[in-house]
Write a protein that holds these residues in place. Structure first.
Motif, PDB file in Angstrom:
ATOM      1  N   VAL A 105      29.993-136.133 -46.262  1.00 55.69           N
ATOM      2  CA  VAL A 105      31.313-136.022 -46.154  1.00 55.69           C
ATOM      3  C   VAL A 105      32.727-135.507 -46.246  1.00 55.69           C
ATOM      4  N   GLU A 106      32.756-134.722 -47.661  1.00 54.57           N
ATOM      5  CA  GLU A 106      34.164-134.467 -47.760  1.00 54.57           C
ATOM      6  C   GLU A 106      34.015-133.070 -47.423  1.00 54.57           C
ATOM      7  N   ASN A 107      33.021-132.469 -46.908  1.00 53.35           N
ATOM      8  CA  ASN A 107      32.785-131.296 -46.165  1.00 53.35           C
ATOM      9  C   ASN A 107      33.386-131.020 -44.621  1.00 53.35           C
ATOM     10  N   LEU A 108      33.632-132.368 -43.719  1.00 55.53           N
ATOM     11  CA  LEU A 108      33.606-132.062 -42.613  1.00 55.53           C
ATOM     12  C   LEU A 108      35.719-132.098 -42.723  1.00 55.53           C
ATOM     13  N   ASP A 109      36.029-131.148 -41.243  1.00 53.98           N
ATOM     14  CA  ASP A 109      37.635-131.311 -40.673  1.00 53.98           C
ATOM     15  C   ASP A 109      37.533-133.145 -40.474  1.00 53.98           C
ATOM     16  N   ARG A 110      38.736-132.981 -41.797  1.00 51.69           N
ATOM     17  CA  ARG A 110      38.998-134.300 -41.968  1.00 51.69           C
ATOM     18  C   ARG A 110      39.564-135.105 -40.874  1.00 51.69           C
ATOM     19  N   LYS A 111      39.998-134.955 -39.843  1.00 51.06           N
ATOM     20  CA  LYS A 111      40.405-135.255 -38.194  1.00 51.06           C
ATOM     21  C   LYS A 111      38.907-135.583 -37.586  1.00 51.06           C
ATOM     22  N   PHE A 112      37.957-135.715 -38.299  1.00 48.08           N
ATOM     23  CA  PHE A 112      36.741-135.727 -37.841  1.00 48.08           C
ATOM     24  C   PHE A 112      35.965-137.235 -38.740  1.00 48.08           C
ATOM     25  N   VAL A 113      37.049-137.961 -39.593  1.00 43.44           N
ATOM     26  CA  VAL A 113      36.565-139.244 -40.667  1.00 43.44           C
ATOM     27  C   VAL A 113      37.959-140.182 -40.751  1.00 43.44           C
ATOM     28  N   ASP A 114      37.189-141.302 -40.483  1.00 44.61           N
ATOM     29  CA  ASP A 114      38.335-142.527 -40.819  1.00 44.61           C
ATOM     30  C   ASP A 114      39.208-142.661 -41.553  1.00 44.61           C
ATOM     31  N   ASP A 115      40.643-142.694 -41.829  1.00 46.88           N
ATOM     32  CA  ASP A 115      41.019-142.640 -42.712  1.00 46.88           C
ATOM     33  C   ASP A 115      41.074-143.314 -43.822  1.00 46.88           C
ATOM     34  N   ASP A 116      40.455-144.906 -43.707  1.00 56.44           N
ATOM     35  CA  ASP A 116      39.819-145.955 -44.819  1.00 56.44           C
ATOM     36  C   ASP A 116      38.939-144.736 -45.356  1.00 56.44           C
ATOM     37  N   THR A 117      39.110-145.845 -46.928  1.00 55.75           N
ATOM     38  CA  THR A 117      37.912-145.533 -48.110  1.00 55.75           C
ATOM     39  C   THR A 117      37.139-146.405 -48.559  1.00 55.75           C
ATOM     40  N   PRO A 118      35.773-146.652 -48.154  1.00 54.65           N
ATOM     41  CA  PRO A 118      35.363-145.750 -47.237  1.00 54.65           C
ATOM     42  C   PRO A 118      34.920-145.417 -45.729  1.00 54.65           C
ATOM     43  N   PRO A 119      35.239-144.755 -45.737  1.00 52.16           N
ATOM     44  CA  PRO A 119      35.244-144.664 -43.791  1.00 52.16           C
ATOM     45  C   PRO A 119      34.311-145.716 -42.838  1.00 52.16           C
ATOM     46  N   SER A 120      34.809-146.260 -42.371  1.00 50.65           N
ATOM     47  CA  SER A 120      33.430-146.964 -41.137  1.00 50.65           C
ATOM     48  C   SER A 120      33.233-146.093 -39.720  1.00 50.65           C
ATOM     49  N   TRP A 121      33.500-145.143 -40.081  1.00 54.19           N
ATOM     50  CA  TRP A 121      32.695-144.289 -39.419  1.00 54.19           C
ATOM     51  C   TRP A 121      33.281-142.244 -39.164  1.00 54.19           C
ATOM     52  N   VAL A 122      32.214-141.541 -39.111  1.00 60.60           N
ATOM     53  CA  VAL A 122      32.814-139.869 -39.176  1.00 60.60           C
ATOM     54  C   VAL A 122      32.269-139.726 -37.566  1.00 60.60           C
ATOM     55  N   GLY A 123      32.964-138.622 -37.299  1.00 58.33           N
ATOM     56  CA  GLY A 123      33.041-137.720 -36.078  1.00 58.33           C
ATOM     57  C   GLY A 123      31.605-136.558 -36.183  1.00 58.33           C
ATOM     58  N   MET A 124      31.712-135.888 -35.497  1.00 58.54           N
ATOM     59  CA  MET A 124      30.267-135.553 -35.062  1.00 58.54           C
ATOM     60  C   MET A 124      30.518-133.697 -34.245  1.00 58.54           C
ATOM     61  N   ASP A 125      31.112-133.928 -33.058  1.00 56.12           N
ATOM     62  CA  ASP A 125      31.525-133.380 -32.073  1.00 56.12           C
ATOM     63  C   ASP A 125      33.272-133.818 -31.233  1.00 56.12           C
ATOM     64  N   ALA A 126      34.126-132.539 -30.623  1.00 52.15           N
ATOM     65  CA  ALA A 126      34.549-133.523 -29.716  1.00 52.15           C
ATOM     66  C   ALA A 126      34.565-132.374 -28.562  1.00 52.15           C
ATOM     67  N   TRP A 127      34.294-133.373 -27.482  1.00 50.09           N
ATOM     68  CA  TRP A 127      34.740-132.494 -25.975  1.00 50.09           C
ATOM     69  C   TRP A 127      36.215-132.874 -25.627  1.00 50.09           C
ATOM     70  N   ILE A 128      36.069-132.050 -24.126  1.00 55.47           N
ATOM     71  CA  ILE A 128      37.887-131.760 -24.129  1.00 55.47           C
ATOM     72  C   ILE A 128      37.838-132.106 -22.807  1.00 55.47           C
ATOM     73  N   ALA A 129      38.574-132.102 -21.775  1.00 58.89           N
ATOM     74  CA  ALA A 129      38.736-132.160 -20.753  1.00 58.89           C
ATOM     75  C   ALA A 129      39.297-131.330 -20.309  1.00 58.89           C
ATOM     76  N   SER A 130      38.788-130.476 -18.778  1.00 61.49           N
ATOM     77  CA  SER A 130      39.230-129.879 -18.266  1.00 61.49           C
ATOM     78  C   SER A 130      38.678-130.217 -16.673  1.00 61.49           C
ATOM     79  N   VAL A 131      39.519-129.055 -15.758  1.00 57.00           N
ATOM     80  CA  VAL A 131      38.840-129.179 -14.222  1.00 57.00           C
ATOM     81  C   VAL A 131      38.100-128.366 -13.505  1.00 57.00           C
ATOM     82  N   CYS A 132      36.803-128.794 -13.156  1.00 53.43           N
ATOM     83  CA  CYS A 132      35.780-127.654 -12.887  1.00 53.43           C
ATOM     84  C   CYS A 132      36.239-127.944 -11.546  1.00 53.43           C
TER      85      CYS A 132
END
Length: 339
Positions: A105-132
């Motif tokens: 988990v230490e290899n991940l970008d920190r914004k993708f990891v819950d702040d608590d130690t140990p974390p309760s969740w870990v992120g995978m990817d992000a999706w971003i709003a836009s207009v089609c």
């Protein structure tokens, strides 16, 4: 001779039991990942852990979140693999997640990891709003391209816009929560009142508005950028617009449900979700992933989108989720697709 046959039979039977026991380790995994990706996720995981079978329970973000909350006192899921971080923050506040720091988990970008130690969740990817924006259908309707969210309230777009219902879609919820952050509580609801006048319908899928725009069924679909880029790469006459005020975003994340009787297998799954191999897999469906250096450039992904991502207050979104959704439903649900 008979004793040897008996011994051989006993060995084979024992081996069969052992193999069967390995094969019968099953995890019930709740997810909002696109249905078309689930086979690939399971297959990639099983390359490393062939002894763990995934039984998927898949639906849209809002429905999966509501299902988990309804099962709070009698959990049916072992793991959540692919649900909005805002939903997992809500589940965490209800004491429904098992804290666990997966290996690597230490290899991940920190914004993708819950702040608590140990974390309760870990992120995978992000999706971003836009207009089609379907340039062909828009031209037929005499429309000009919007440059901002507020442009979408212009009367020229009346009946030409589709967006996701935030009660069922994570993309819809990130839109609504981001507008409330961008414009303030009063301004955000005033904006949505005005936008509602131009909405043709609300879908129960975050990708569907863009798919409908790509197919020429509507000129404008509020969706997420990767879906637009994928449709444009397939030949759809789309312009992917990044509204000038900034865009909301959320991340898919993974967590273990507290109380699972299959904790060891659940930990193995969550260990896998933070690996390079898993993040390469996520990159096939998302342009932004948790593991730095993995994501490859995506054809037609709009320039400047990363800079347009708002400083999303996930805690605000999680804490206020229920009240936001209730208010939205009371005001706008009349235009939603049937469930």
């Amino acid at each position: 001779m008979s004793s040897k046959i008996g011994l051989f039979t006993a060995c084979v039977f024992s081996l069969g039991l052992a193999t069967s026991a390995l094969a019968e380790t099953e995890l019930t995994v709740y997810t909002a990942v696109e249905a078309e990706d689930l086979g690939r996720y399971a297959e990639t995981f099983n390359e490393k852990y062939p002894d763990i079978k995934i039984n998927w329970v898949r639906d849209s973000t809002g429905i999966i979140t509501a299902k988990l909350l309804a099962e709070r006192d009698n959990p049916q899921a072992d793991v959540v693999w692919g649900l909005a971080a805002t939903s997992l923050l809500l589940l965490k506040s209800e004491g429904m997640l098992e804290p666990y720091a997966p290996k690597g988990v230490e290899n991940l970008d920190r914004k993708f990891v819950d702040d608590d130690t140990p974390p309760s969740w870990v992120g995978m990817d992000a999706w971003i709003a836009s207009v089609c924006y379907n340039t062909v259908e828009a031209k037929k309707a005499g429309l000009t391209p919007p440059k901002s969210w507020k442009d979408l309230t212009d009367p020229q777009y009346k009946g030409h816009v589709i967006m996701p219902n935030p009660n069922s879609s994570g993309t819809g919820f990130l839109d609504v929560s981001s507008w409330l952050q961008l414009f303030g509580d009063k301004g955000g609801w005033e904006y949505m009142d005005a936008l509602h006048q131009n909405i043709a319908r609300y879908t129960h899928s975050g990708s569907k508005p863009c798919k409908l725009a790509a197919a020429g069924e509507i000129p404008i679909g509020i969706s997420f950028a990767f879906r637009g880029a994928k449709s444009k790469a397939a030949g759809a006459p789309l312009e992917i617009i990044v509204p000038s005020e900034g865009v909301g975003w959320d991340m898919e994340a993974t967590a273990i449900i507290a109380g699972t009787e299959k904790l060891d297998a659940a930990k193995k799954l969550v260990d896998f979700t933070v690996t390079k191999d898993a993040n390469k897999m996520y990159n096939k469906g998302y342009a932004v992933v948790a593991y730095p250096g993995i994501a490859k450039p995506v054809e037609h992904f709009p320039e400047g989108l990363a800079d347009a991502m708002i400083n999303n207050d996930f805690v605000f979104a999680a804490v206020n989720r229920a009240s936001i959704l209730k208010k939205w439903q009371e005001r706008y649900d009349g235009k939603s697709d049937p469930k």
